[in-house]
Design a protein around this motif. Structure first.
Motif, PDB file in Angstrom:
ATOM      1  N   UNK A  43      46.383  45.504-149.330  1.00 36.36           N
ATOM      2  CA  UNK A  43      45.329  44.954-150.187  1.00 36.36           C
ATOM      3  C   UNK A  43      44.265  44.264-149.353  1.00 36.36           C
ATOM      4  N   UNK A  44      44.697  43.547-148.316  1.00 37.64           N
ATOM      5  CA  UNK A  44      43.746  42.864-147.446  1.00 37.64           C
ATOM      6  C   UNK A  44      42.815  43.848-146.756  1.00 37.64           C
ATOM      7  N   UNK A  45      43.378  44.941-146.245  1.00 41.39           N
ATOM      8  CA  UNK A  45      42.554  45.971-145.589  1.00 41.39           C
ATOM      9  C   UNK A  45      41.620  46.626-146.596  1.00 41.39           C
ATOM     10  N   UNK A  46      42.153  46.917-147.809  1.00 41.90           N
ATOM     11  CA  UNK A  46      41.351  47.589-148.835  1.00 41.90           C
ATOM     12  C   UNK A  46      40.200  46.715-149.324  1.00 41.90           C
ATOM     13  N   UNK A  47      40.342  45.394-149.253  1.00 36.94           N
ATOM     14  CA  UNK A  47      39.285  44.487-149.719  1.00 36.94           C
ATOM     15  C   UNK A  47      38.445  43.937-148.575  1.00 36.94           C
ATOM     16  N   UNK A  53      41.002  38.481-151.767  1.00 33.21           N
ATOM     17  CA  UNK A  53      41.809  39.691-151.912  1.00 33.21           C
ATOM     18  C   UNK A  53      43.195  39.503-151.341  1.00 33.21           C
ATOM     19  N   UNK A  54      43.269  38.875-150.177  1.00 32.47           N
ATOM     20  CA  UNK A  54      44.572  38.603-149.558  1.00 32.47           C
ATOM     21  C   UNK A  54      45.404  37.658-150.420  1.00 32.47           C
ATOM     22  N   UNK A  55      44.748  36.617-150.954  1.00 30.27           N
ATOM     23  CA  UNK A  55      45.471  35.644-151.782  1.00 30.27           C
ATOM     24  C   UNK A  55      46.058  36.293-153.030  1.00 30.27           C
ATOM     25  N   UNK A  56      45.229  37.030-153.771  1.00 28.42           N
ATOM     26  CA  UNK A  56      45.715  37.638-155.008  1.00 28.42           C
ATOM     27  C   UNK A  56      46.707  38.747-154.736  1.00 28.42           C
ATOM     28  N   UNK A 207      48.979  28.177-134.444  1.00 32.21           N
ATOM     29  CA  UNK A 207      47.555  27.927-134.298  1.00 32.21           C
ATOM     30  C   UNK A 207      46.721  28.650-135.331  1.00 32.21           C
ATOM     31  N   UNK A 208      47.315  29.205-136.343  1.00 26.66           N
ATOM     32  CA  UNK A 208      46.575  29.916-137.381  1.00 26.66           C
ATOM     33  C   UNK A 208      47.089  29.505-138.742  1.00 26.66           C
ATOM     34  N   UNK A 209      46.248  29.651-139.756  1.00 24.85           N
ATOM     35  CA  UNK A 209      46.649  29.338-141.119  1.00 24.85           C
ATOM     36  C   UNK A 209      46.591  30.582-141.990  1.00 24.85           C
ATOM     37  N   UNK A 210      46.661  31.745-141.388  1.00 29.76           N
ATOM     38  CA  UNK A 210      46.502  32.958-142.184  1.00 29.76           C
ATOM     39  C   UNK A 210      47.795  33.735-142.301  1.00 29.76           C
ATOM     40  N   UNK A 215      53.185  35.117-144.377  1.00 34.43           N
ATOM     41  CA  UNK A 215      54.505  35.746-144.264  1.00 34.43           C
ATOM     42  C   UNK A 215      55.610  34.717-144.473  1.00 34.43           C
ATOM     43  N   UNK A 216      55.432  33.543-143.887  1.00 36.21           N
ATOM     44  CA  UNK A 216      56.448  32.506-144.012  1.00 36.21           C
ATOM     45  C   UNK A 216      56.612  32.050-145.456  1.00 36.21           C
TER      46      UNK A 216
END
Length: 260
Positions: A43-47, A53-56, A207-210, A215-216
């Protein structure tokens, strides 16, 4: 059983098959998390890698995975718990076979479980002062159907008949089971508090919040769902056995006729 026993014995059932539960549910959570993360990435790649998009994508796929995971955990825990009550060995393959055999009634129960929850909370949530009453009402409805899944597996019943059986067996102890459900949900709220610190913990390491956090959170959320459903399903087995013994003398053995 007294209130304390209704709270303690579900954990005794889990402890009796803890290795089997840990292995089967660990694999189930890993598969569900992998699928959820994979769909979220798609979904992230498609949006165009958009945050919304990643959140939903993560939210919706995790909710669907959690619903299916709850159905699986429910359908595996109840026959395993009944086998412990009967003191009969039951392998994980046999438990999966029983789950498959009762998949239709179990699916009907899970669908109505979700539908009733959504409808009741939708009615009570818009007004703040009605929300607590809606929650209590929902717990009361859940309490009346608390023995449905054990009745499906123990009595080979359809969903409709098992629901009627549950209402008959639970009659008179509805509010006692409401208290059990409130206690279990309170316990789960205490256990979920550490999950609130996971994003900050992961961000401090990676070091990232994405994606690491995403995943976690997906994995931790699904693990929490599996644990919560395992405890509640074990409590359903205990309540079913207790009510059958009280109302039907299920624990009374009638000796055969004595021969001369």
């Amino acid at each position: 059983m007294q209130f304390r026993e209704l709270l303690d014995l579900p954990f005794a059932l889990i402890q009796a098959r803890i290795a089997t539960f840990a292995a089967v549910f660990g694999v189930a959570v890993a598969i569900a998390a992998a699928i959820s993360v994979g769909v979220t990435v798609f979904v992230s790649v498609a949006t165009g890698d958009s945050d919304s998009g990643t959140f939903w994508g993560a939210l919706l796929t995790t909710l669907i995975a959690a619903w299916v995971l709850r159905l699986f955990v429910r359908g595996f825990t109840v026959p395993m718990g009944l086998s412990i009550v009967h003191r009969q060995p039951l392998s994980w393959r046999a438990a999966l076979s029983r789950l498959s055999a009762e998949a239709g009634p179990l699916l009907g129960y899970s669908a109505m479980y979700t539908l009733i929850g959504v409808c009741v909370l939708a009615l009570g949530a818009p007004l703040m002062f009605t929300a607590p009453f809606a929650v209590i009402w929902l717990l009361w409805l859940r309490a009346r159907r608390f023995a449905t899944v054990p009745a499906i597996f123990e009595e080979n019943s359809t969903y409709r008949i098992a629901t009627l059986r549950s209402k008959l067996l639970i009659s008179g102890t509805d509010w006692q089971l409401v208290g059990v459900l409130i206690y279990l949900r309170g316990l789960l709220l205490v256990l979920i508090v550490p999950l609130l610190a996971l994003p900050q913990f992961a961000a401090g390491i990676t070091g990232t919040r994405r994606w690491a956090v995403t995943v976690l959170l997906i994995t931790a959320g699904l693990l929490f769902v599996a644990l919560a459903e395992m405890v509640e399903s074990s409590a359903q087995v205990v309540a079913y056995v207790d009510r059958r013994c009280r109302r039907e003398g299920w624990d009374i053995k009638i000796p055969g006729e004595a021969r001369p």
